[in-house]
Design an enzyme around this catalytic site. Structure first.
Site, PDB file in Angstrom:
ATOM      1  CD  GLU A  93      32.971  60.737  70.713  1.00  0.00           C
ATOM      2  OE1 GLU A  93      33.124  61.583  71.581  1.00  0.00           O
ATOM      3  OE2 GLU A  93      32.864  59.410  70.424  1.00  0.00           O
ATOM      4  CB  CYS A 106      40.466  67.439  71.485  1.00  0.00           C
ATOM      5  SG  CYS A 106      41.199  65.683  70.902  1.00  0.00           S
ATOM      6  CB  CYS A 113      41.984  55.266  63.965  1.00  0.00           C
ATOM      7  SG  CYS A 113      43.688  55.709  63.924  1.00  0.00           S
ATOM      8  CB  CYS A 117      46.696  53.079  69.836  1.00  0.00           C
ATOM      9  SG  CYS A 117      47.915  53.700  68.674  1.00  0.00           S
ATOM     10  CB  CYS A 120      42.959  54.579  71.155  1.00  0.00           C
ATOM     11  SG  CYS A 120      41.994  55.556  70.238  1.00  0.00           S
ATOM     12  N   GLY A 160      41.324  59.299  64.955  1.00  0.00           N
ATOM     13  CA  GLY A 160      42.352  59.280  63.910  1.00  0.00           C
ATOM     14  C   GLY A 160      43.649  59.650  63.896  1.00  0.00           C
ATOM     15  CD  GLU A 161      49.149  59.329  63.145  1.00  0.00           C
ATOM     16  OE1 GLU A 161      49.419  59.083  64.340  1.00  0.00           O
ATOM     17  OE2 GLU A 161      49.783  60.412  62.578  1.00  0.00           O
ATOM     18  CB  SER A 192      48.945  64.411  68.560  1.00  0.00           C
ATOM     19  OG  SER A 192      49.505  63.113  69.233  1.00  0.00           O
ATOM     20  CB  SER A 215      51.581  59.058  70.527  1.00  0.00           C
ATOM     21  OG  SER A 215      51.105  58.122  71.547  1.00  0.00           O
ATOM     22  CB  THR A 217      52.783  54.855  74.832  1.00  0.00           C
ATOM     23  OG1 THR A 217      51.964  55.973  74.564  1.00  0.00           O
ATOM     24  CG2 THR A 217      51.835  53.533  75.435  1.00  0.00           C
ATOM     25  CB  CYS A 337      43.384  61.070  76.162  1.00  0.00           C
ATOM     26  SG  CYS A 337      43.597  62.893  76.562  1.00  0.00           S
TER      27      CYS A 337
HETATM   28  S1  SF4 Z   1      45.411  56.725  69.685  1.00  0.00           S
HETATM   29 FE1  SF4 Z   1      45.311  57.787  67.510  1.00  0.00          FE
HETATM   30  S2  SF4 Z   1      46.451  56.663  66.310  1.00  0.00           S
HETATM   31 FE2  SF4 Z   1      46.188  55.171  67.863  1.00  0.00          FE
HETATM   32  S3  SF4 Z   1      44.364  54.153  67.249  1.00  0.00           S
HETATM   33 FE3  SF4 Z   1      43.521  55.908  68.453  1.00  0.00          FE
HETATM   34  S4  SF4 Z   1      43.051  57.351  67.167  1.00  0.00           S
HETATM   35 FE4  SF4 Z   1      44.199  56.162  66.052  1.00  0.00          FE
END
Ligand code: SF4
Length: 345
Positions: A93, A106, A113, A117, A120, A160-161, A192, A215, A217, A337
């Site tokens: 996406e 974005c 990923c 997290c 997410c 993804g990271e 990010s 990030s 948190t 997000c």
């Molecule tokens: S917040 Fe980013 S790094 Fe964390 S699981 Fe979601 S996509 Fe991956």
């Protein structure tokens, strides 16, 4: 010679890659502009402009493109969410958020990923694979095509990271910045990260011109570990050292963005605010508060109420740093997000 993927390099890199092919610099330039500045998906139409070179161009370059599997537009804020199909039929996406005459895209850097997290939705599908450079770059061209808008800002905050796919993400950022491609200012390209410490140091060593956002948190180790398992690999103290080093690499020029996903009854207390202050000390930072968006994968987590969000931002003032509360474009249609999982019903 195998065809060179024209969407995977800056103009200079592509020019050098085909230097032996006999194609003139002018033909390479015209082909590059066709693929990038115009964001075309085929060479059809170029033959009228370069009739004597078109066969050579077709032989020399491949012009891969993503296909648009579906799209949604928010009736609330005009956010455009694209579901894009990769050549292996997987989907990712991208989200285009219009704001004040600008348009922020974005982009996704991976299919799925590996970072897990808790807040997410992407985490729930695990890492399927890394995206290639062109698969990142083409998200911008498809978003421009569908929206008819010029994209002014890019944030690597989709699926993804980004630092888990470091080379391809930085190559894509270079193409977004390239004046013959998207021509986006380096300061308007933000990567990010959840805190892959070696890659943060590498980014600083390589003197990359783009912006980083971190990030966080939670600055309390056990709370952060429960929400962001990456904390086990790179403890908060190591992340804070990397952030400090990044901040000094910027000199007096800029503030560091610290993203903070605000979750009801989890990380909005005085102890949470105090921990941020202690962890980051003198670093000049902006707190970018991202209200948690509900996801099916974590029914135990709740978005903050208006009152608790207000109370939290009031507490944050004690840190004497700028505070922003992020508007999460497209959350009315599940594109906010943390809500991207490329599973559309
Ligand atoms: S917040 Fe980013 S790094 Fe964390 S699981 Fe979601 S996509 Fe991956």
């Amino acid at each position: 010679m195998n065809p060179v993927d024209i969407k995977s390099g800056t103009f200079e890199q592509i020019r050098q890659a085909v230097a032996e092919s006999g194609l003139s610099d002018e033909a390479v330039r015209r082909a590059y502009l066709w693929a990038h500045a115009d964001g075309r998906t085929s060479w059809k139409g170029l033959e009228g402009k370069l009739p004597r070179r078109i066969d050579e161009i077709r032989r020399t370059f491949s012009l891969p493109s993503l296909s648009i599997a579906d799209e949604r537009v928010s009736g609330v804020d005009g956010t455009l969410n694209l579901l894009l199909r990769l050549p292996d039929q997987r989907t990712i996406e991208s989200v285009l958020i219009p704001h004040w005459g600008n348009a922020t895209l974005c982009v996704s850097s991976q299919a799925g990923c590996a970072m897990a997290c808790r807040f997410c939705e992407t985490a729930s599908i695990g890492l399927q694979r890394q995206l290639g450079t062109w698969e990142i770059v083409d998200q911008l061209y498809r978003a421009q095509e569908r929206s008819g808008r010029r994209i002014t800002d890019v944030v690597f905050m989709g699926m993804g990271e980004p630092f888990h796919n470091y080379e391809r993400v930085l190559a894509a950022a270079d193409i977004f910045h390239e004046r013959r491609a998207a021509g986006i200012s380096a300061r308007r390209i933000t990567i990010s990260t959840v805190g892959l410490v070696p890659q943060i140091h590498r980014f600083i060593d390589e003197r990359r011109p783009y912006r980083l956002a971190f990030s966080l948190t939670s600055a309390i180790p056990e709370k952060r570990r429960a929400l962001m398992p990456i904390t086990d690999r790179f403890p908060l103290a190591e992340l804070a050292d990397a952030i400090r080093r990044y901040a000094s690499s910027l000199g007096t020029r800029r503030w560091v963005t610290i993203q903070y996903v605000a979750i009801e009854n989890r990380n909005l207390d005085w102890e949470d605010v105090q921990a941020i202050g202690e962890l980051l000390g003198e670093v000049p930072y902006i707190v970018d508060v991202v209200p948690f968006n509900p996801i099916a994968a974590a029914p135990e987590l709740e978005p903050p109420t208006t009152e608790s969000l207000h109370a939290f931002t009031k507490k944050l003032r004690i840190l004497n740093r700028p505070i922003k509360v992020r508007h999460s474009g497209g959350k009315d249609m599940g594109s906010g997000c943390g809500q991207l999982a490329a599973r559309w019903g």
